[in-house]
Design an enzyme around this catalytic site. Sequence first.
Site, mmCIF file in Angstrom:
data_model
loop_
_atom_site.group_PDB
_atom_site.id
_atom_site.type_symbol
_atom_site.label_atom_id
_atom_site.label_comp_id
_atom_site.label_asym_id
_atom_site.label_seq_id
_atom_site.Cartn_x
_atom_site.Cartn_y
_atom_site.Cartn_z
ATOM 1 N N ASP A 189 0.844 -1.198 0.000
ATOM 2 C CA ASP A 189 0.000 0.000 0.000
ATOM 3 C C ASP A 189 0.879 1.248 0.000
ATOM 4 O OD1 ASP A 189 -2.339 1.808 0.737
ATOM 5 O OD2 ASP A 189 -3.286 -0.160 0.911
ATOM 6 N N HIS A 242 -3.548 5.950 3.639
ATOM 7 C CA HIS A 242 -4.399 4.855 3.169
ATOM 8 C C HIS A 242 -3.925 3.506 3.699
ATOM 9 C CE1 HIS A 242 -5.804 1.955 0.008
ATOM 10 N NE2 HIS A 242 -6.907 2.678 0.068
ATOM 11 N N ASN A 349 -13.574 1.090 -7.219
ATOM 12 C CA ASN A 349 -14.664 1.993 -6.828
ATOM 13 C C ASN A 349 -15.274 2.695 -8.026
ATOM 14 O OD1 ASN A 349 -13.967 1.351 -4.128
ATOM 15 N ND2 ASN A 349 -12.400 2.966 -4.137
ATOM 16 N N TYR A 364 -7.549 -10.555 -12.410
ATOM 17 C CA TYR A 364 -6.887 -11.854 -12.556
ATOM 18 C C TYR A 364 -7.662 -12.953 -11.842
ATOM 19 C CZ TYR A 364 -2.899 -8.876 -13.813
ATOM 20 O OH TYR A 364 -2.085 -7.939 -14.388
#
Length: 499
Positions: A189, A242, A349, A364
């Site tokens: 991340d 995040h 999103n 995938y």
Amino acid sequence: MHRTIHVTPPRGKRRLLWLALFAAAGSAGAAEINPALLDYRGAATQDVLLVMDDQSTPLTTPLASDTDYLLRRRILVANLIARAEESQTDVRAWLDKRGIAYQPYWIANVIQAELPAQALEELAQATRGSALGRIARVEPNPLLTSRLPKLEATDKAIEAVATGVTRIRAPSVWSAGFRGQGVVIGGMDTGYQWNHPALRPQYRGWNGSTANHNYHWHDAIRNTSGNSCGNNATAPCDDNGHGTHTAGTFAGDDGGSNQIGVAPRAKWVGCRNMAAGYGTPARYIECLQWMLAPTNLANASPNPDLAPDVTSNSWGCVASEGCTTGNEIRTAVDNLVAGGVVVVAAAGNDGSSCSTIGDPPAIYASAFVVGATGSTSDSLASFSSRGPVPGLSAIKPDLSAPGVSVRSSIRNSSYGSMSGTSMATPHVAGVVALMMSAKPSLKGNPTLVAQLLRQSVVSASVPFSQTCGGTSSGVRPNHMVGHGRLDAWLAYQAAIALP
């Protein structure tokens, strides 16, 4: 690492050079050059991925089917490294001779390089019999803007146990004695505030008094400016917030009134693949590689025995901005799963239309894909991306989980709420940890874990009548909510029922 040569052709000849280069790329035996690289615009170098001709997953046969998963992983990693060393040797020598900066990878058989125009022209004209003959394609490696959820509120009222955690009945599994102990979750991340009160106790690099970040943290950011973590951070750092939020959901617990994580006794490790929200295909590949065989802070001595059991991936390699074919990181994801690691990925999103799951790794088959429902209801969030994924027969998302106004850890040792499939994904990674904690034999078997998760769901709805891929919202599984909404207690029951 290496000196970069700066070669800029005269402006009058630049377009002719690229036309010649494109023609050369189409000749028999030459590497295929992505047309996007034709748009030179005066840059001294271009950041590219040299994709080698062999991208297959090396076989681990003749090992028996019941061979220990760690042995299988060791052999897979050894074969991947050996394959890269053999097929990349001549290309690396060619780059070294020209002083071109590059970074080789083995989880996907590729080399990231900063190529000047002269070198790219030479590469395009090379034939299969030359030192560069093992290069199949040359792809761009641009910065990708990740569409990350924004912080909605800070210091949201304490909920004791976070609403989403309660919604999926994780506390019922805790009451049975399983909180993720013995399991490692890997996060890829924007980075992590490792010493956040809700994250430090579970960080694998923390022994209760001191921190050692070797094999527990990796920074894939080396060539940027303007992000607060800098480059090659030697301790976990988050320049966006995040990542810290997602980690809180899969394993966060401050030992007091902030029980925000699904698996609060699991350990976690982390890799930063975005700088200020920007990733590249090479950064994503590097973190996937590190997860399969973590290294020390010098990025040396990879150890597949220290790989996490499951990874949480709340990001997408955006096709329209760099992952132009959608295949740039496929081999790396497939090989991580082949190594026995569950890869949990956010659907995206971009809902509420059908076929809005469009970015790797969610496209995938090997990834376990998660949509978002409300935290206090089981209705699919309008923003949650839907399937079907073009060219993929499997139902995606696989299931859905709470992803609206999720309270979790944020930077500066605080708490706040965010919404997105980014927030739903770590709920699933946490449940995987609970399952493996209760049934350690699930480690190293992503296929079985995915099967159990899909069958251990409760009903979820779509807020309006919708049909995607020929399946209506009233039928399960469907391409909106998948098989249903995640339920930790049912997943736990399915795990312990195994022989």
